[in-house]
Design an enzyme around this catalytic site. Structure first.
Site, mmCIF file in Angstrom:
data_model
loop_
_atom_site.group_PDB
_atom_site.id
_atom_site.type_symbol
_atom_site.label_atom_id
_atom_site.label_comp_id
_atom_site.label_asym_id
_atom_site.label_seq_id
_atom_site.Cartn_x
_atom_site.Cartn_y
_atom_site.Cartn_z
ATOM 1 N N TYR A 105 -0.387 6.798 8.939
ATOM 2 C CA TYR A 105 0.173 7.340 10.167
ATOM 3 C C TYR A 105 1.060 6.270 10.764
ATOM 4 C CZ TYR A 105 -3.021 4.908 13.444
ATOM 5 O OH TYR A 105 -3.707 3.976 14.163
ATOM 6 N N CYS A 106 1.933 6.685 11.660
ATOM 7 C CA CYS A 106 2.849 5.761 12.309
ATOM 8 C C CYS A 106 2.968 6.177 13.768
ATOM 9 C CB CYS A 106 4.213 5.798 11.628
ATOM 10 S SG CYS A 106 5.409 4.631 12.329
#
Length: 127
Positions: A105-106
């Site tokens: 995820y970012c």
């Protein structure tokens, strides 16, 4: 289950009480890697490409010191100071995970020092 701290040779000194990595069984947990050299000085100030490369080299060093490789990384969490750096970070990231990339995820968030542009933490399963 016992855990073993992983501290690669040449690691930056921690900014707080933590180990660069910890191995528990066959799992390696890599702390949030920042663009710091072995003396604790910032690397690539203002350059997301240089910082991403340095951070991923730090992840690689921890995983390799634990007996694995980047191919063993199953999960990455990426924190960007500015989502405008997303494409440039991804270009470097793809060099390190060219096939069968890990889950990730970012998010966008402030980092511990204003000169840091990216932080990545990882989980690897070795063996």
């Amino acid at each position: 289950m016992a855990h073993t701290p992983i501290v690669p040779v040449g690691s930056a000194p921690p900014l707080a009480p933590y180990s660069p990595g910890v191995k528990v069984g066959n799992t390696v947990y890599v702390s949030g890697m920042l663009a710091l050299d072995k003396d604790g000085k910032s690397v690539g100030v203002g350059d997301i490409t240089a910082q991403t490369r340095h951070v991923l080299e730090g992840v690689k060093a921890v995983v390799e010191a634990a007996g694995g490789s980047l191919a063993d990384v199953a999960y990455n969490a990426i924190i960007l100071k500015d989502l405008g750096d997303y494409a440039a970070m991804n270009k470097v990231y793809a060099e390190y995970f060219p096939s069968n990339p890990p889950a990730r995820y970012c998010i966008k968030a402030d980092l511990v020092k204003p000169e840091f542009l990216v932080e990545i933490t990882s989980i690897a399963h070795i063996g």
